[in-house]
Scaffold this motif. Sequence first.
Motif, PDB file in Angstrom:
ATOM      1  N   ASP A  71       0.832  -1.211   0.000  1.00  0.00           N
ATOM      2  CA  ASP A  71       0.000   0.000   0.000  1.00  0.00           C
ATOM      3  C   ASP A  71       0.865   1.260   0.000  1.00  0.00           C
ATOM      4  N   VAL A  72       1.986   1.200   0.729  1.00  0.00           N
ATOM      5  CA  VAL A  72       2.894   2.351   0.787  1.00  0.00           C
ATOM      6  C   VAL A  72       3.476   2.647  -0.590  1.00  0.00           C
ATOM      7  N   ARG A  73       3.942   1.605  -1.292  1.00  0.00           N
ATOM      8  CA  ARG A  73       4.543   1.824  -2.603  1.00  0.00           C
ATOM      9  C   ARG A  73       3.513   2.365  -3.602  1.00  0.00           C
ATOM     10  N   ASN A  74       2.281   1.842  -3.534  1.00  0.00           N
ATOM     11  CA  ASN A  74       1.227   2.355  -4.414  1.00  0.00           C
ATOM     12  C   ASN A  74       0.928   3.823  -4.109  1.00  0.00           C
ATOM     13  N   ALA A  75       0.905   4.142  -2.811  1.00  0.00           N
ATOM     14  CA  ALA A  75       0.637   5.521  -2.404  1.00  0.00           C
ATOM     15  C   ALA A  75       1.750   6.458  -2.869  1.00  0.00           C
ATOM     16  N   VAL A  76       2.998   6.004  -2.788  1.00  0.00           N
ATOM     17  CA  VAL A  76       4.135   6.808  -3.247  1.00  0.00           C
ATOM     18  C   VAL A  76       4.031   7.057  -4.751  1.00  0.00           C
ATOM     19  N   SER A  77       3.680   6.017  -5.496  1.00  0.00           N
ATOM     20  CA  SER A  77       3.535   6.155  -6.943  1.00  0.00           C
ATOM     21  C   SER A  77       2.436   7.152  -7.300  1.00  0.00           C
ATOM     22  N   ASN A  78       1.287   7.041  -6.610  1.00  0.00           N
ATOM     23  CA  ASN A  78       0.177   7.969  -6.864  1.00  0.00           C
ATOM     24  C   ASN A  78       0.560   9.400  -6.509  1.00  0.00           C
ATOM     25  N   LEU A  79       1.288   9.552  -5.419  1.00  0.00           N
ATOM     26  CA  LEU A  79       1.708  10.881  -4.972  1.00  0.00           C
ATOM     27  C   LEU A  79       2.666  11.509  -5.981  1.00  0.00           C
ATOM     28  N   ASN A  80       3.655  10.727  -6.437  1.00  0.00           N
ATOM     29  CA  ASN A  80       4.615  11.234  -7.419  1.00  0.00           C
ATOM     30  C   ASN A  80       3.919  11.631  -8.718  1.00  0.00           C
TER      31      ASN A  80
END
Length: 571
Positions: A180-189
């Motif tokens: 979930d963290v990696r997906n959130a980082v990708s969406n944020l970027n």
Amino acid sequence: MMIFVRPHMKAFVFLVFLTISLGVLAPSRPYLIQYTIDNFIVENDMPGLNKMIVILIAVQLLQALVQFCHTYLSGWLGQHIVKDMRVQLYEHILKLKLKFYDNTPIGRLVTRAVSDIETLSEVFANGVAAMLGDILQLIFILLVMLYTDWRLTLISLSVLPLLLFSTYVFKEKIKVAFNDVRNAVSNLNTFVQEHITGMNVVQLFSAEKREQDEFQKINKEHRNANISTVLYYSIYYPVAEVIAASGTGLLVWWGAHSVLDGYATLGTLIAFIMYINLFFRPIRMIADRFNTLQMGIVSSDRILKLLDDKDFISNDGTYTTDSIKGDVEFKDVWFAYKEDDYVLKNINFKVNHGETVALVGATGAGKSSIINLISRFYEINKGNIYVNNRDVKDYDLHNLRKHVGVVLQDVFLFSSSIRDNVTLGDKSITDEQIMNAAELIGAKSFIEKLPGKLDYKVMERGATLSVGQRQLLSFVRTMVYDPEIIILDEATSSVDSETEALIQGAINSMMKGRTSIAIAHRLATIRNADNIIVLDKGEIKEAGSHDELLQKEGFYAKLYQMQYKEVEGIN
């Protein structure tokens, strides 16, 4: 991932040797302390005690040296592997079709190339090698404990199933959380990159509040994903400490009775207290390392999926030439961005050497698609495209594009000097060639007025230059390579009348002796064309000169009446 390790195999083998050495050295200190207590302290043998202290110090220094080498080498190896991966990933990205970029957010690619690969650096530095060392340490400690006293070993490790169970539960929970963290980082970027790039649109439509609310929503998801990982850490470590403390308590209780009853020595009990601390610490560390490993697995999965995407323009052609005549022919060409949704249908036309052809039609008629196909930015579905009477697929891709100069309507400039933006890093192009091309285009005067001239630093996307100046630089960028085929994608639509007048003469000079294909709505370009091709919904409706098409009173005549009549009246 071993493919990236192979170039550094010697360092990897030495790292494995250091890891095994640490595993062997780990139980040596408790064993030496046990031996010292039972054989020298209890016996009040001071000379022997002094010798053992020297040995203990020497072993500790050796372990510290090995630990230093292991930590440094694992970090060194990790950084080299990550560097190689990032280079290969970027090289892979450069080969992908433009169709891939049409469907992939740029922020997601930035996350793959920067954040995800940086995570893998942690895996190599603190994940795989460290975890292997922890496992070896556990094995050697267990063997020494069993050899020393199997009963104390069983008592010490009686709580191990509870620790392993809690570690397994923690592993499963943290795996989901880190994904979930990696997906959130990708969406944020992705969100930040896109909206900063399009900030002029956001401010133009007074959408700051809406964009801020959307950013807060995405950022909240990122925060919640990270808090979930913090929660699992907060639960696991206290539980692991309680379980480890329980094991130590059982050991002291049973070991004290064993010492009093003569079944074990004091040195053995003290050594076992050290053993159990050494044993449980790697298990707790393995769980921590597993978190790093989980992040690495998620990141590597994303990276490998990108590397597995082989949607390349095939460069199987081998034909190369230093110069071409410049004939271009489309023969029964069909093309679709999405399967069977054709944007070009049965396109047939030929542009002879030295001719200028104009493509006209309403938005979405297929004009830009045609010019993208000449340089093979996209692959056609059916038919053939010939350059110099040879199929474009027979050409080496780089050689083909060297002979085709494209001036796009949307000019992209990098955050670098004027020189770098014109040459794109090609060191063979001299400043004299740049200025000659600039003089031909009419850009020399404005370049010479810039501070530093060719060394002038252009801000991102050319923000410090006017629209006209950016367009002029795109002409210079094209002409400095002296291509035989010129493609103009509405190249003067973004400039003012004064700038258009400045570059129109240069355009005419560019076209002399060259095959030219132009998409343009401006009258000057259209009227001077040798042939005008009228497109509608992906099909050629009419073709001919300006006067011929007007006499037909068909598609072109209607477009002319709507778009050009007022301009002609002014002239």
